[in-house]
Design a protein around this motif. Structure first.
Motif, PDB file in Angstrom:
ATOM      1  N   SER A   1       1.124  -1.451  -0.324  1.00  0.00           N
ATOM      2  CA  SER A   1       0.084   0.118   0.047  1.00  0.00           C
ATOM      3  C   SER A   1       1.156   0.447  -0.012  1.00  0.00           C
ATOM      4  CB  SER A   1      -0.682   0.155   1.245  1.00  0.00           C
ATOM      5  OG  SER A   1       0.015   0.375   2.706  1.00  0.00           O
ATOM      6  N   ALA A   2       0.479   1.967  -0.194  1.00  0.00           N
ATOM      7  CA  ALA A   2       1.089   3.915  -0.193  1.00  0.00           C
ATOM      8  C   ALA A   2       1.718   4.337   0.798  1.00  0.00           C
ATOM      9  CB  ALA A   2       0.576   4.875  -0.775  1.00  0.00           C
ATOM     10  N   ARG A   3       0.569   4.145   2.901  1.00  0.00           N
ATOM     11  CA  ARG A   3       1.608   4.393   3.444  1.00  0.00           C
ATOM     12  C   ARG A   3       2.480   2.895   3.615  1.00  0.00           C
ATOM     13  NH1 ARG A   3      -1.941   5.766   8.699  1.00  0.00           N
ATOM     14  NH2 ARG A   3       0.046   5.601   9.814  1.00  0.00           N
ATOM     15  N   SER A   4       2.721   1.875   3.471  1.00  0.00           N
ATOM     16  CA  SER A   4       3.490   1.326   4.292  1.00  0.00           C
ATOM     17  C   SER A   4       4.970   1.165   3.520  1.00  0.00           C
ATOM     18  CB  SER A   4       2.879  -0.431   3.970  1.00  0.00           C
ATOM     19  OG  SER A   4       3.876  -1.384   4.258  1.00  0.00           O
ATOM     20  N   LEU A   5       4.653   1.761   1.937  1.00  0.00           N
ATOM     21  CA  LEU A   5       5.649   1.861   1.076  1.00  0.00           C
ATOM     22  C   LEU A   5       6.516   3.366   1.532  1.00  0.00           C
ATOM     23  CD1 LEU A   5       4.830   1.528  -2.397  1.00  0.00           C
ATOM     24  CD2 LEU A   5       6.564  -0.090  -1.437  1.00  0.00           C
ATOM     25  N   ALA A   6       6.186   3.822   2.390  1.00  0.00           N
ATOM     26  CA  ALA A   6       6.079   5.307   3.129  1.00  0.00           C
ATOM     27  C   ALA A   6       7.385   4.045   4.410  1.00  0.00           C
ATOM     28  CB  ALA A   6       5.513   6.256   3.056  1.00  0.00           C
ATOM     29  N   GLU A   7       6.075   3.754   4.477  1.00  0.00           N
ATOM     30  CA  GLU A   7       6.667   3.598   6.089  1.00  0.00           C
ATOM     31  C   GLU A   7       8.031   2.781   6.231  1.00  0.00           C
ATOM     32  OE1 GLU A   7       3.007   4.557   8.916  1.00  0.00           O
ATOM     33  OE2 GLU A   7       3.149   2.443   7.666  1.00  0.00           O
ATOM     34  N   ARG A   8       8.437   1.581   5.162  1.00  0.00           N
ATOM     35  CA  ARG A   8       9.194   0.839   5.340  1.00  0.00           C
ATOM     36  C   ARG A   8       9.612   1.027   3.506  1.00  0.00           C
ATOM     37  NH1 ARG A   8       7.344  -4.246   2.800  1.00  0.00           N
ATOM     38  NH2 ARG A   8       8.488  -5.186   2.964  1.00  0.00           N
ATOM     39  N   ALA A   9      10.069   2.336   3.401  1.00  0.00           N
ATOM     40  CA  ALA A   9      11.218   2.442   2.592  1.00  0.00           C
ATOM     41  C   ALA A   9      12.140   2.290   2.623  1.00  0.00           C
ATOM     42  CB  ALA A   9      11.094   3.638   1.901  1.00  0.00           C
ATOM     43  N   GLU A  10      12.994   2.206   4.301  1.00  0.00           N
ATOM     44  CA  GLU A  10      14.603   1.701   4.174  1.00  0.00           C
ATOM     45  C   GLU A  10      14.516   0.181   4.241  1.00  0.00           C
ATOM     46  OE1 GLU A  10      17.542   3.516   7.438  1.00  0.00           O
ATOM     47  OE2 GLU A  10      15.630   3.484   7.817  1.00  0.00           O
TER      48      GLU A  10
ATOM     49  N   ASN B   1      17.187   7.172   2.505  1.00  0.00           N
ATOM     50  CA  ASN B   1      17.559   7.883   3.377  1.00  0.00           C
ATOM     51  C   ASN B   1      17.943   9.449   2.341  1.00  0.00           C
ATOM     52  OD1 ASN B   1      17.051   6.803   5.685  1.00  0.00           O
ATOM     53  ND2 ASN B   1      18.427   5.535   5.697  1.00  0.00           N
ATOM     54  N   ASP B   2      18.460   8.792   1.257  1.00  0.00           N
ATOM     55  CA  ASP B   2      18.980   9.732  -0.261  1.00  0.00           C
ATOM     56  C   ASP B   2      18.023  10.540  -1.108  1.00  0.00           C
ATOM     57  OD1 ASP B   2      21.827   9.285   1.002  1.00  0.00           O
ATOM     58  OD2 ASP B   2      21.942   7.650  -0.617  1.00  0.00           O
ATOM     59  N   HIS B   3      16.969  10.086  -0.107  1.00  0.00           N
ATOM     60  CA  HIS B   3      15.811  11.135  -1.009  1.00  0.00           C
ATOM     61  C   HIS B   3      13.851  11.290   0.049  1.00  0.00           C
ATOM     62  CE1 HIS B   3      17.950  10.007  -4.468  1.00  0.00           C
ATOM     63  NE2 HIS B   3      17.733   8.472  -4.448  1.00  0.00           N
ATOM     64  N   ASN B   4      13.676  12.338  -0.043  1.00  0.00           N
ATOM     65  CA  ASN B   4      12.461  12.465  -0.298  1.00  0.00           C
ATOM     66  C   ASN B   4      11.658  11.469  -0.721  1.00  0.00           C
ATOM     67  OD1 ASN B   4      12.557  14.133   1.741  1.00  0.00           O
ATOM     68  ND2 ASN B   4      12.910  15.959   0.101  1.00  0.00           N
ATOM     69  N   VAL B   5      10.972  10.257  -0.225  1.00  0.00           N
ATOM     70  CA  VAL B   5      10.317   9.254  -0.333  1.00  0.00           C
ATOM     71  C   VAL B   5       8.841   9.903  -1.345  1.00  0.00           C
ATOM     72  CG1 VAL B   5       9.364   6.888  -0.125  1.00  0.00           C
ATOM     73  CG2 VAL B   5      11.780   7.709  -0.445  1.00  0.00           C
ATOM     74  N   VAL B   6       8.403   9.577  -1.741  1.00  0.00           N
ATOM     75  CA  VAL B   6       7.170  10.102  -2.307  1.00  0.00           C
ATOM     76  C   VAL B   6       5.829   8.549  -2.921  1.00  0.00           C
ATOM     77  CG1 VAL B   6       4.993  11.601  -3.573  1.00  0.00           C
ATOM     78  CG2 VAL B   6       7.650  12.423  -2.270  1.00  0.00           C
ATOM     79  N   THR B   7       5.314   8.533  -2.212  1.00  0.00           N
ATOM     80  CA  THR B   7       4.604   7.068  -2.183  1.00  0.00           C
ATOM     81  C   THR B   7       2.285   7.916  -3.387  1.00  0.00           C
ATOM     82  OG1 THR B   7       2.928   6.891  -0.171  1.00  0.00           O
ATOM     83  CG2 THR B   7       5.420   5.905  -0.668  1.00  0.00           C
ATOM     84  N   VAL B   8       2.303   7.137  -3.959  1.00  0.00           N
ATOM     85  CA  VAL B   8       0.696   7.389  -4.164  1.00  0.00           C
ATOM     86  C   VAL B   8      -0.087   6.129  -4.482  1.00  0.00           C
ATOM     87  CG1 VAL B   8       1.978   7.570  -6.611  1.00  0.00           C
ATOM     88  CG2 VAL B   8      -0.281   9.079  -5.930  1.00  0.00           C
ATOM     89  N   ALA B   9      -1.299   6.440  -3.861  1.00  0.00           N
ATOM     90  CA  ALA B   9      -2.405   5.107  -4.150  1.00  0.00           C
ATOM     91  C   ALA B   9      -2.620   5.097  -5.689  1.00  0.00           C
ATOM     92  CB  ALA B   9      -2.875   4.728  -3.120  1.00  0.00           C
TER      93      ALA B   9
END
Length: 371
Positions: free
Chosen positions: A49-58, A66-74
């Motif tokens: 999910s979009a939220r989980s991709l953001a939370e679990r990016a690392e 950590n080298d990016h501002n991670v933006v996720t979209v549903a």
């Protein structure tokens, strides 16, 4: 970010709010856009999910996150971005591609972005890159279909791929002692099919249910789960099979497929009906196609996108498992070759590899870092 329900009609068609999450990186970081696949809520599967991709990016991408501002979209129509009444059918890959462009331009305010797409998300990103190459700084596409290739041609290859997936599953069982029916996998399949045909299988177990269950298990690289379901269903216990298969495909579930194939749905379903199944069918694709006749007929079909100037040779890495049981790798590889993009096959037998397979993840992050 507010976007039109129907991008072609503009705001007169109504508007919806995109579901977007952001994970801040180090000071001065650039944007990395993540676009996941559609999620199957019946499995409790929320990691894409979009939220989980953001939370679990690392966890997915390592220190690169950590080298990016991670933006996720549903994705439109996914369980984390349901559509309002009357707009349920505007959920195709081209609709999502237009969402991504508006998000880049109006939400992020960036001239070009790095992006990773998985599954249906990767298909939308591929369409976005073909139509608006200037929006893409670099991209990784994990297991996309080709938005610019004839749909019937791709469906034939998809059917060959799912047939091979069933055959590999049988060979796997016969060669692994951990398989619950290791001594006689084909006998168990034949017994289950006989009981289905005779109406003596457990309630709720059918060939369609088996096809959905096989998609779930094989796409996750867990053939043993499938064989446990087959063996128990053959013994008239259907709980495992039903749990893997989930509920019947509804019109809402099928809407993205219908939007992407349009008037070709009947001919694609006929292709499925013409295939002689040796062991069992894999996937819910035919079930979804049969639902398309019930829709309102609105479509933005894939299969005929003409790449804009600059799309060929764009910095795009296309990857998938060489034995992907859901989306044939040969389709993704041919798209990469036609577009002058980079192709990389992966070893695991599963669907989706970036963030799961270490080598594939490393190749993806290195590709993004080198632009």
């Amino acid at each position: 970010v507010t976007v039109p329900v129907d991008h072609r009609a503009g705001e007169a068609s109504g508007v919806i709010d995109l579901v977007v999450y952001r994970r801040k990186g180090r000071e001065g970081s650039s944007t990395l856009l993540l676009v996941g696949p559609r999620v199957r809520p019946h499995l409790g599967e929320t990691r894409w999910s979009a939220r989980s991709l953001a939370e679990r990016a690392e966890l997915l991408l390592g220190s690169t996150a950590n080298d990016h501002n991670v933006v996720t979209v549903a994705l439109r129509g996914a369980h984390d971005m349901t559509m309002p009444a009357g707009a349920e059918n505007f959920v195709g890959a081209l609709d999502v591609a237009d969402d991504l462009e508006l998000l880049r331009r109006e939400g992020l305010g960036e001239s070009a972005v790095r992006v990773i797409g998985w599954g249906e998300g990767a298909t939308a990103v591929a369409a976005w890159a073909m139509q608006r190459p200037g929006a893409i700084r670099s991209a990784v596409l994990d297991s996309p279909v080709d938005p610019g290739r004839d749909l019937v041609d791709q469906e034939k290859i998809r059917l060959e791929s799912t047939t091979s997936a069933a055959e590999r599953a049988v060979r796997w069982c016969a060669s692994h002692l951990s398989c619950p029916v290791n001594a006689s996998p084909t006998d168990n399949i034949e017994l289950l099919m006989e009981r289905i045909d005779q109406g003596s299988a457990p309630d709720g177990v059918s060939k369609t249910v088996l096809a959905r269950a096989s998609e779930t298990a094989l796409s996750e690289g867990k053939p043993n789960d499938l064989w446990r379901g087959i063996s128990e269903a053959a013994a008239r216990r259907g709980d495992v099979m039903a749990g893997l298969a989930g509920p019947t495909v509804t019109a809402a579930d099928a809407a993205p497929v219908c939007r992407d194939v349009g008037s070709r749905a009947r001919s694609l379903e006929a292709l499925h009906a013409s295939v002689e199944v040796r062991y069992f069918a894999v996937g819910s694709r035919r079930e979804a196609l049969s639902r398309c006749a019930e829709g309102d007929g609105s479509a933005r079909p894939l299969g005929a996108i003409e790449p804009a100037r600059g799309a060929k040779g764009l910095r795009v890495l296309v990857t998938s498992s060489s034995t992907d049981p859901i989306v044939p790798a040969s389709v993704a590889r041919a798209m990469a070759e036609r577009m002058g993009w980079t192709w990389r096959g992966a070893a695991p037998t599963r669907h989706l590899v970036v963030g799961v397979d270490r080598a594939s993840t490393r190749a993806a992050t290195e590709h993004l870092a080198d632009d």
